[in-house]
Design a protein around this motif. Sequence first.
Motif, PDB file in Angstrom:
ATOM      1  N   HIS A   1       0.728  -1.428  -0.409  1.00 47.78           N
ATOM      2  CA  HIS A   1      -0.619   0.025   0.598  1.00 47.78           C
ATOM      3  C   HIS A   1       0.866   1.103  -0.262  1.00 47.78           C
ATOM      4  N   ASP A   2       2.077   1.235   0.701  1.00 49.27           N
ATOM      5  CA  ASP A   2       2.822   2.480   0.957  1.00 49.27           C
ATOM      6  C   ASP A   2       4.097   1.881  -0.001  1.00 49.27           C
ATOM      7  N   SER A   3       3.726   1.765  -1.699  1.00 49.72           N
ATOM      8  CA  SER A   3       5.111   1.531  -2.439  1.00 49.72           C
ATOM      9  C   SER A   3       4.925   3.086  -3.220  1.00 49.72           C
ATOM     10  N   ASP A   4       6.034   2.526  -3.505  1.00 53.58           N
ATOM     11  CA  ASP A   4       5.775   3.785  -3.987  1.00 53.58           C
ATOM     12  C   ASP A   4       5.793   3.522  -6.445  1.00 53.58           C
TER      13      ASP A   4
END
Length: 222
Positions: free
Chosen positions: A47-50
């Motif tokens: 969910h917090d990937s770039d």
Amino acid sequence: EAMKSKKADIVVIPPFAYILGVERANIEAIAGAKQTPGVQSVILVPHDSDIQNFEDLKGKTFGFVDPASASGHLIPKTMILDELGLTLEQLENEFLGDIQFAGTQEAVVIGLVNGQYDAAAAASPILGLLEERGLIEKGSYRIIAESEEAPPTPVAIRADIPADIKAKVKEFLLNYEDAADCLEKGWGMKNAEFVDVSDSDYDFYRNIAEKLNLSAEELLNN
């Protein structure tokens, strides 16, 4: 082989095996076993990937299910090839970083949310199942791409069976009142029914086999 030697008349068969059966065993699809909602292949990131798109996958660790998995390997790999215009060799040896196989749909999704992979591929229904079981949290991943809905699982009959008998079998399947119960108990397919299909529906898989250079022997394992 059983259909080819006329030891079997009708079979529910994986799609890649069906393609080979058409070529080698003179079989044809008379119906399909379809789940609702249908199965799609999805490419996931934490969910917090770039990572936002296919281009961002360059050099990343990618988790697939297993080499024989259509939804967890063959379909998503074809999606990347089509989107980026790469050859299979370029994708595997130059574009992606480390490629790993988790073994199961559950393992690849859990591995992704636990940080084992930068991105992963899986079949869409597994996401809700894992959330229901409390094995992953809702919102712990993002879907950056999804395939079109895969064709139904083919129900094939020997092509040399008389046309009137094939028509009766097809009519029975398409109007079978207990189809949902049969498919769940017999094949583990929930919310499923028999639907009308044609051989051309499975060009979806023929195109994948062609793009991934899968031989007849490799098709047997898929």
